[in-house]
Scaffold this active site. Sequence first.
Site, PDB file in Angstrom:
ATOM      1  N   ASN A  15       4.099   0.792   2.299  1.00 25.87           N
ATOM      2  CA  ASN A  15       3.957  -0.338   3.215  1.00 25.87           C
ATOM      3  C   ASN A  15       4.149  -1.651   2.476  1.00 25.87           C
ATOM      4  O   ASN A  15       3.472  -1.920   1.486  1.00 25.87           O
ATOM      5  CB  ASN A  15       2.561  -0.338   3.844  1.00 25.87           C
ATOM      6  CG  ASN A  15       2.261   0.953   4.557  1.00 25.87           C
ATOM      7  OD1 ASN A  15       2.758   1.193   5.657  1.00 25.87           O
ATOM      8  ND2 ASN A  15       1.487   1.822   3.919  1.00 25.87           N
ATOM      9  N   LYS A  26      13.678  15.014  10.648  1.00 24.18           N
ATOM     10  CA  LYS A  26      13.280  13.753  11.280  1.00 24.18           C
ATOM     11  C   LYS A  26      14.509  12.945  11.652  1.00 24.18           C
ATOM     12  O   LYS A  26      15.484  12.912  10.882  1.00 24.18           O
ATOM     13  CB  LYS A  26      12.481  12.890  10.283  1.00 24.18           C
ATOM     14  CG  LYS A  26      11.118  13.433   9.909  1.00 24.18           C
ATOM     15  CD  LYS A  26      10.420  12.438   8.962  1.00 24.18           C
ATOM     16  CE  LYS A  26       9.000  12.886   8.638  1.00 24.18           C
ATOM     17  NZ  LYS A  26       8.302  11.866   7.827  1.00 24.18           N
ATOM     18  N   SER A  52      -3.091  -2.602   6.012  1.00 29.77           N
ATOM     19  CA  SER A  52      -4.420  -2.910   6.551  1.00 29.77           C
ATOM     20  C   SER A  52      -5.513  -2.066   5.914  1.00 29.77           C
ATOM     21  O   SER A  52      -5.266  -1.225   5.061  1.00 29.77           O
ATOM     22  CB  SER A  52      -4.403  -2.725   8.059  1.00 29.77           C
ATOM     23  OG  SER A  52      -3.933  -1.443   8.378  1.00 29.77           O
ATOM     24  N   GLU A  58      14.217   4.301  12.520  1.00 32.53           N
ATOM     25  CA  GLU A  58      12.879   3.793  12.194  1.00 32.53           C
ATOM     26  C   GLU A  58      11.948   4.134  13.362  1.00 32.53           C
ATOM     27  O   GLU A  58      12.385   4.226  14.502  1.00 32.53           O
ATOM     28  CB  GLU A  58      12.954   2.265  12.008  1.00 32.53           C
ATOM     29  CG  GLU A  58      11.846   1.635  11.198  1.00 32.53           C
ATOM     30  CD  GLU A  58      11.979   1.934   9.687  1.00 32.53           C
ATOM     31  OE1 GLU A  58      11.024   1.635   8.999  1.00 32.53           O
ATOM     32  OE2 GLU A  58      13.008   2.484   9.217  1.00 32.53           O
ATOM     33  N   GLY A  59      10.701   4.365  13.085  1.00 32.09           N
ATOM     34  CA  GLY A  59       9.758   4.519  14.192  1.00 32.09           C
ATOM     35  C   GLY A  59       9.218   5.921  14.365  1.00 32.09           C
ATOM     36  O   GLY A  59       8.148   6.120  14.909  1.00 32.09           O
ATOM     37  N   ARG A 116       0.862  -1.191   0.000  1.00 28.75           N
ATOM     38  CA  ARG A 116       0.000   0.000   0.000  1.00 28.75           C
ATOM     39  C   ARG A 116       0.891   1.230   0.000  1.00 28.75           C
ATOM     40  O   ARG A 116       1.712   1.402   0.898  1.00 28.75           O
ATOM     41  CB  ARG A 116      -0.930   0.039   1.210  1.00 28.75           C
ATOM     42  CG  ARG A 116      -2.134   0.988   0.983  1.00 28.75           C
ATOM     43  CD  ARG A 116      -2.985   1.166   2.229  1.00 28.75           C
ATOM     44  NE  ARG A 116      -2.269   1.874   3.248  1.00 28.75           N
ATOM     45  CZ  ARG A 116      -2.337   1.601   4.556  1.00 28.75           C
ATOM     46  NH1 ARG A 116      -3.109   0.637   4.992  1.00 28.75           N
ATOM     47  NH2 ARG A 116      -1.618   2.299   5.427  1.00 28.75           N
ATOM     48  N   GLU A 140       4.428   7.204   2.858  1.00 32.32           N
ATOM     49  CA  GLU A 140       5.231   5.997   3.088  1.00 32.32           C
ATOM     50  C   GLU A 140       4.752   4.890   2.172  1.00 32.32           C
ATOM     51  O   GLU A 140       3.680   4.990   1.559  1.00 32.32           O
ATOM     52  CB  GLU A 140       5.169   5.548   4.550  1.00 32.32           C
ATOM     53  CG  GLU A 140       3.784   5.162   5.018  1.00 32.32           C
ATOM     54  CD  GLU A 140       3.786   4.690   6.478  1.00 32.32           C
ATOM     55  OE1 GLU A 140       4.860   4.526   7.079  1.00 32.32           O
ATOM     56  OE2 GLU A 140       2.684   4.468   7.013  1.00 32.32           O
ATOM     57  N   ARG A 190      -7.872   7.442   4.300  1.00 34.68           N
ATOM     58  CA  ARG A 190      -7.822   7.446   5.755  1.00 34.68           C
ATOM     59  C   ARG A 190      -7.749   8.891   6.203  1.00 34.68           C
ATOM     60  O   ARG A 190      -6.905   9.664   5.718  1.00 34.68           O
ATOM     61  CB  ARG A 190      -6.567   6.702   6.193  1.00 34.68           C
ATOM     62  CG  ARG A 190      -6.693   6.083   7.534  1.00 34.68           C
ATOM     63  CD  ARG A 190      -5.687   4.978   7.626  1.00 34.68           C
ATOM     64  NE  ARG A 190      -4.732   5.251   8.681  1.00 34.68           N
ATOM     65  CZ  ARG A 190      -3.751   4.401   8.990  1.00 34.68           C
ATOM     66  NH1 ARG A 190      -3.600   3.280   8.322  1.00 34.68           N
ATOM     67  NH2 ARG A 190      -2.932   4.673   9.969  1.00 34.68           N
ATOM     68  N   LYS A 250      12.007   2.949   6.213  1.00 33.26           N
ATOM     69  CA  LYS A 250      12.018   4.373   5.853  1.00 33.26           C
ATOM     70  C   LYS A 250      13.297   4.765   5.123  1.00 33.26           C
ATOM     71  O   LYS A 250      13.275   5.639   4.265  1.00 33.26           O
ATOM     72  CB  LYS A 250      11.921   5.210   7.137  1.00 33.26           C
ATOM     73  CG  LYS A 250      10.520   5.426   7.634  1.00 33.26           C
ATOM     74  CD  LYS A 250      10.430   6.786   8.355  1.00 33.26           C
ATOM     75  CE  LYS A 250       9.018   7.039   8.833  1.00 33.26           C
ATOM     76  NZ  LYS A 250       8.784   6.375  10.154  1.00 33.26           N
TER      77      LYS A 250
END
Lengths: 516, 516
Positions: free
Chosen positions: B159, B399, B164, B403-404, B135, B157, B490, B337
Amino acid sequence: MEPLGWLDYPPELSDAEEQYLLSNLKDWSIAHGLAVRPAPSFIQPSQDPSGVLASTAPVTLFPSLFPRSCFEEGLAIQKAYNELYSAIARDEKWLQSIVEELIDIDDFVAKLWQTHLAVRKQGGYVQDISLGLFRSDYMVHKDPAQSDPTPGLKQVEFNTIASSFGGLSSQVSALHKYLLAIDAYPSSTASLIKAGSLRQSLSASLLAEGLATAHKAYGNSKTSRPLCVLFIVQDAERNVFDQRHLEYALLEGNGVRTFRLPFGETMSHTKLDADQTLVYTPPSSPSSSFEVTTVYFRAGYAPDDYPNEEDWAARLHLEKSKAIKCPSILTQLAGCKKVQQVLATPHSPHLQRFLPDSEVAARVLATFAPIYPLDDSEAGKEARKLATDPTSASRYVLKPQREGGGNNIYRKAIPPFLQKLPETHWPAYILMEMIEPPPLSNAILRNGELQRGGVICELGVYGVCLWRDGSSADAKGEVMENFEAGYLLRTKGDQSEEGGVAAGFGAVDSCCLVDE
Amino acid sequence: MEPLGWLDYPPELSDAEEQYLLSNLKDWSIAHGLAVRPAPSFIQPSQDPSGVLASTAPVTLFPSLFPRSCFEEGLAIQKAYNELYSAIARDEKWLQSIVEELIDIDDFVAKLWQTHLAVRKQGGYVQDISLGLFRSDYMVHKDPAQSDPTPGLKQVEFNTIASSFGGLSSQVSALHKYLLAIDAYPSSTASLIKAGSLRQSLSASLLAEGLATAHKAYGNSKTSRPLCVLFIVQDAERNVFDQRHLEYALLEGNGVRTFRLPFGETMSHTKLDADQTLVYTPPSSPSSSFEVTTVYFRAGYAPDDYPNEEDWAARLHLEKSKAIKCPSILTQLAGCKKVQQVLATPHSPHLQRFLPDSEVAARVLATFAPIYPLDDSEAGKEARKLATDPTSASRYVLKPQREGGGNNIYRKAIPPFLQKLPETHWPAYILMEMIEPPPLSNAILRNGELQRGGVICELGVYGVCLWRDGSSADAKGEVMENFEAGYLLRTKGDQSEEGGVAAGFGAVDSCCLVDE
């Protein structure tokens, strides 16, 4: 492995088997709208003020065993039942004779009849087409007097208004098929639960088709308003998804718009044009209006729905309208217990009046449990004998004539009860042969609790009938559409003779057909 | 009536309009499995120990406005993205160079890589086919430097694991179409919300088709065991219906059996045959066994899924098996990422490596928001200038490379932040151009509460890619199946720059396409 018989079905499940079956059942049911709004005893309304919660509808874990011959006979004779009850609804004089016997003892029947008379007084009916979405309910009966009795169907009641669970019934039969497909039933059931034994109920789409048939028969709007079907509903309906499945099938399968109108708000949002066209104005869109082709009552079937005199005015208002009623007042009255009783009285001439084909009448008659009056007629004299002899009385139940049930006297309690009752009061009761269903077991999931044990199953067969009244009291009218419309199996615990677990409506179920 | 513009959409609703829209939304959602298990903050688990309750999934009342050109471009380039990421997943050497930069700073990436190396050590991969259900997530970007900017898509991003909401997305686009069909949207929206503007997402059936494609590509069982797809899931999954819709589509549309296995129970219920065939034994039926064709991870994507060393052993066990993985560890790593970052660095040579067709590469590149390292490279020098100048810094976010996410520094706060940070620490950060979505509003129903206001929408485009690895490190392998698989919108509140309402995942939504 020994194949399971009736008495050890369904099998005990291991913890892992039960966990697998239940987790799949719970997810599938919500994913497919086999759901109800939670009972207040389960989730307090204050916890969910906006009403977004739902739970799995009460369902059986297994499809209950059901004799194949009985199932097929029930479906096969539904068209005859549709014909019978639509003929009764068209025969106002005959219905009047029934109603007159009830008027003094049953206020609700009296009010319905007065409303009918008021329509007659205020210009009469302007719509000669009526729709019935019927449901004939049966239990399997095995005559205990015979050593190896053939199971037969005996009618419990015939519903002419608000026959419910057609929406959920389609879903529960699909659920049981799904559980079979994913091996959720242990292999010991393989000889019973198999593709050829499970029957998909098409009740949701067929009942929707029935409503669509009426909608179409209504014809076009004279005022070019958009047309709609109006669902008259109760205010806080927990069983709303059952109804919604019909609405969705109407929209998707037939392109028919529906609106839901709480019965108590009828007068606020509908009005009658000069020609009695029923016009609905959605409160969400006060500048628009729809012409109502069909009024589908999912409320208005019980005295509780009419707390005020205004509610009777609302019923009159709808009844006078040009919309097709599902059902009309006369059709609703055709469903009262007294009608079932006079049809089922031994030697009754009435069945023949409405079903002239004697072969058809005989098949319908075979599904009646004999019902006797306790009066001075021939049948009454027979009944007095049966009721006062402890041996024969043990196969009967004594019921008050009054609509609404309750206070039944069962079997051996009948003779001593009658002994204490002055004979002048006996005619207030009827004597009905007990239906003796075979012993069955199942497991029910209800409000998250699992209950296991003996159960009683009722088979409901849906029927759609659309007809046109005769132009005079003698004319027979014309049946325009008549079809069987799927089935419901409703299952409850057998703890009490009145039938049913402590509260509520038991569980929706599907048939696992068995050759006897 | 004046047609609505972007800024006054959606319109205010009267109480009656809102009541009509909400009651229809709430019933439809449950009837069609657009649902989640209730959050513990909404209903305490002790109130529903057997887990039969569900609630309407968080949804928007209106479909959000979305530029048609952006929507169509997102769908059109998904096949290129599938090709890109499957090529990355096949290029172990390149991936290794990326991973090596992360190993010291990211334990999770390090563990994944070690697990990959362990497979290599223990005989290597025995399955050369991999499945990706991808996705690609975007926001609409309007360059604030231009006076009348053309909207474009910028990727948030990509995925590669556990993408989901494909199950619920199909349902929410159907919900918004239903609400349009029953006139639940006021007439002031008629120029925007119309049949040609709403797009049905086919994500549920297309993602299921993707899994079915892998299942089929696996071939027959050598041991004549029945075949299945294994969903590796988290233990208490509130978003279970989203996954279930894929399972039902697999069974009904493709005849493929699925089982759900909590990740932590992998070693208890699966084993590897001598030839690494993955065998699943359902706990509900210990004497039976299934051959697993495809392992679909809806767990295992985050460190929290691996609390114990045994969980890593379980991942290794699955990875070594002959089953097709969706995704493999290498595919999962392709989604980190850092990969997005090196692709999106200005003047990066990497995109061309994986997408040799320069026209295709240019279309993909146009969806990247530029990402700069803060090191000594050419791009790094450019970045240091942009980040330390308050004017240019205001279009960027700083940033951490880790990761995260979290701890981002936004816009004008960047120069003073860097001033305090020793220059040797600067390379631990990347500088990314802010995506500037147009201002939008909507209303969200979530846990029974209605929230209104400014929102941010993310368009996710699903892609299915099935490929075969090359036989050596140089070989490029072969893409066997590649298709776009529907979309997700979303939507979350725009209260914070980190994005999103206080907790949770916002709401599922659908696109109301608008020509600019």
